[in-house]
Motif scaffolding. Structure first.
Motif, PDB file in Angstrom:
ATOM      1  N   THR A 286       1.058  -1.078   0.071  1.00 55.47           N
ATOM      2  CA  THR A 286      -0.005  -0.034   0.036  1.00 55.47           C
ATOM      3  C   THR A 286       0.917   1.258  -0.031  1.00 55.47           C
ATOM      4  O   THR A 286       0.450   1.918  -0.672  1.00 55.47           O
ATOM      5  N   LYS A 287       1.898   1.219   0.868  1.00 55.13           N
ATOM      6  CA  LYS A 287       2.918   2.470   0.674  1.00 55.13           C
ATOM      7  C   LYS A 287       3.423   2.478  -0.654  1.00 55.13           C
ATOM      8  O   LYS A 287       3.504   3.657  -1.154  1.00 55.13           O
TER       9      LYS A 287
ATOM     10  N   LEU B 115       1.628   6.363  -7.136  1.00 53.18           N
ATOM     11  CA  LEU B 115       0.527   7.296  -7.123  1.00 53.18           C
ATOM     12  C   LEU B 115       0.829   9.048  -7.413  1.00 53.18           C
ATOM     13  O   LEU B 115       0.601   9.486  -8.380  1.00 53.18           O
ATOM     14  N   PHE B 116       1.578   9.249  -6.448  1.00 53.29           N
ATOM     15  CA  PHE B 116       2.040  10.588  -6.466  1.00 53.29           C
ATOM     16  C   PHE B 116       3.348  10.835  -6.938  1.00 53.29           C
ATOM     17  O   PHE B 116       3.768  11.852  -7.465  1.00 53.29           O
ATOM     18  N   GLY B 117       4.143   9.709  -7.018  1.00 52.96           N
ATOM     19  CA  GLY B 117       5.652  10.288  -7.187  1.00 52.96           C
ATOM     20  C   GLY B 117       5.782  10.418  -8.937  1.00 52.96           C
ATOM     21  O   GLY B 117       6.658  11.180  -9.354  1.00 52.96           O
ATOM     22  N   GLY B 118       5.030   9.459  -9.570  1.00 53.36           N
ATOM     23  CA  GLY B 118       5.259   9.558 -11.040  1.00 53.36           C
ATOM     24  C   GLY B 118       4.849  11.132 -11.487  1.00 53.36           C
ATOM     25  O   GLY B 118       5.534  11.565 -12.319  1.00 53.36           O
TER      26      GLY B 118
ATOM     27  N   VAL C  22       4.512   7.500 -16.083  1.00 54.50           N
ATOM     28  CA  VAL C  22       3.330   7.176 -16.539  1.00 54.50           C
ATOM     29  C   VAL C  22       2.534   5.765 -16.089  1.00 54.50           C
ATOM     30  O   VAL C  22       1.535   5.735 -15.283  1.00 54.50           O
ATOM     31  N   ALA C  23       3.494   4.723 -16.000  1.00 53.51           N
ATOM     32  CA  ALA C  23       3.077   3.459 -15.563  1.00 53.51           C
ATOM     33  C   ALA C  23       3.002   3.482 -13.974  1.00 53.51           C
ATOM     34  O   ALA C  23       2.006   2.645 -13.623  1.00 53.51           O
ATOM     35  N   ALA C  24       3.891   4.076 -13.353  1.00 56.14           N
ATOM     36  CA  ALA C  24       3.896   4.058 -11.846  1.00 56.14           C
ATOM     37  C   ALA C  24       2.693   4.820 -11.364  1.00 56.14           C
ATOM     38  O   ALA C  24       1.959   4.282 -10.533  1.00 56.14           O
ATOM     39  N   PHE C  25       2.264   5.766 -11.989  1.00 55.81           N
ATOM     40  CA  PHE C  25       0.762   6.620 -11.766  1.00 55.81           C
ATOM     41  C   PHE C  25      -0.519   5.550 -11.778  1.00 55.81           C
ATOM     42  O   PHE C  25      -1.124   5.333 -11.023  1.00 55.81           O
ATOM     43  N   ILE C  26      -0.503   5.038 -13.073  1.00 56.53           N
ATOM     44  CA  ILE C  26      -1.492   4.124 -13.356  1.00 56.53           C
ATOM     45  C   ILE C  26      -1.660   2.756 -12.581  1.00 56.53           C
ATOM     46  O   ILE C  26      -2.346   2.260 -12.036  1.00 56.53           O
ATOM     47  N   GLY C  27      -0.142   2.273 -12.334  1.00 52.84           N
ATOM     48  CA  GLY C  27      -0.103   1.175 -11.576  1.00 52.84           C
ATOM     49  C   GLY C  27      -0.506   1.417 -10.158  1.00 52.84           C
ATOM     50  O   GLY C  27      -1.079   0.694  -9.587  1.00 52.84           O
ATOM     51  N   GLY C  28      -0.091   2.460  -9.550  1.00 48.36           N
ATOM     52  CA  GLY C  28      -0.289   2.881  -8.258  1.00 48.36           C
ATOM     53  C   GLY C  28      -1.942   3.122  -8.003  1.00 48.36           C
ATOM     54  O   GLY C  28      -2.479   2.707  -6.986  1.00 48.36           O
ATOM     55  N   PHE C  29      -2.558   3.785  -9.080  1.00 50.83           N
ATOM     56  CA  PHE C  29      -3.784   3.744  -8.763  1.00 50.83           C
ATOM     57  C   PHE C  29      -4.557   2.585  -9.023  1.00 50.83           C
ATOM     58  O   PHE C  29      -5.483   2.072  -8.186  1.00 50.83           O
ATOM     59  N   VAL C  30      -4.483   1.531  -9.755  1.00 54.11           N
ATOM     60  CA  VAL C  30      -5.076   0.198  -9.996  1.00 54.11           C
ATOM     61  C   VAL C  30      -4.745  -0.547  -8.618  1.00 54.11           C
ATOM     62  O   VAL C  30      -5.531  -1.243  -8.226  1.00 54.11           O
ATOM     63  N   ALA C  31      -3.530  -0.442  -8.099  1.00 52.26           N
ATOM     64  CA  ALA C  31      -3.096  -1.182  -6.981  1.00 52.26           C
ATOM     65  C   ALA C  31      -4.140  -0.889  -5.889  1.00 52.26           C
ATOM     66  O   ALA C  31      -4.593  -1.554  -4.956  1.00 52.26           O
ATOM     67  N   LEU C  32      -4.345   0.591  -5.696  1.00 54.29           N
ATOM     68  CA  LEU C  32      -5.040   1.106  -4.293  1.00 54.29           C
ATOM     69  C   LEU C  32      -6.452   0.815  -4.726  1.00 54.29           C
ATOM     70  O   LEU C  32      -7.106   0.281  -3.790  1.00 54.29           O
TER      71      LEU C  32
END
Length: 167
Positions: A104-105, A111-114, A137-147
Motif C-alpha cells: 500500500t505504501k 501514485l504521487f511520485g510519477g 506514467v506506468a507508476a501513476f497508473i499502476g499505483g492507482f490500480v493497486a489502490l
C-alpha cells in the motif's frame, strides 16, 4: 357551520393577520435571559502601570487590550470563570491512523511520485528519455490500480443487518 366553512374562516383569519407584528414577552422565550446576545460587545480597556521601568507604560494613555484565549486581558484566570466554560464541548482525540503494509505504501508513492517527477522535470526543463516518461506514467497508473484493487468491497464486520442505501 360545515367543516369547509370553518376552514375557510380560519384561513381568512390567518391571511388577515399575516402582516401583524407578533408581541413577544420575555416569558414566551424558550431560553433563559442569560443566553440572550448583548446588543453591543463589551470592550476591555487596561490602564498601563505607572512603573517607569515598565516597557509597556505610556504617558498615562489608555490602551485597548486584546483578550487572551481564556478571555482575560492579562492571561490570568480566576476561579469564577468556570461557569462560563460549562457548555464547552471538547471532542475526544481521533483514533490513530491504520498502519499501512508495504504494498500500500508503494502504491501511494507510485501514485504521487510519477506525476511529481513529470512536473518537476517539466518545470526544470530536463531532457527526459522515453523510458523515464513511460516509467512515470506506468507508476501513476499502476499505483492507482493497486489502490483500487486493494480497497475491497466487503462490508465491515460491525455493520449490522441494515446497510442503508447500498448501490
Amino acid at each position: 357551520m360545515t367543516r369547509q366553512s370553518d376552514e375557510d374562516e380560519v384561513w381568512r383569519q390567518i391571511v388577515a393577520s399575516f402582516n401583524d407584528t407578533a408581541e413577544r414577552d420575555s416569558a414566551d422565550q424558550p431560553w433563559p435571559d442569560s443566553e440572550n446576545v448583548p446588543a453591543e460587545p463589551t470592550r476591555r480597556v487596561v490602564k498601563p502601570s505607572e512603573d517607569p521601568g515598565d516597557p509597556m507604560a505610556r504617558d498615562g494613555d489608555l490602551l485597548d487590550a486584546a483578550p487572551h484565549e481564556d478571555g482575560s486581558p492579562d492571561g490570568s484566570r480566576d476561579d469564577g470563570d468556570e461557569d462560563e466554560d460549562e457548555g464547552h464541548f471538547e471532542p475526544p482525540p481521533p483514533p490513530p491512523l491504520p498502519k499501512l503494509d508495504l504494498p500500500t505504501k508503494l502504491a501511494w508513492v507510485a501514485l504521487f511520485g510519477g506525476p511529481t517527477y513529470l512536473l518537476v522535470a517539466a518545470m526544470a526543463s530536463w531532457h527526459m528519455e522515453g523510458w523515464a516518461l513511460f516509467t512515470a506514467v506506468a507508476a501513476f497508473i499502476g499505483g492507482f490500480v493497486a489502490l483500487v484493487v486493494r480497497m475491497g468491497d466487503d462490508r465491515p464486520n460491525d455493520s449490522g443487518w441494515d446497510d442503508g442505501a447500498v448501490l
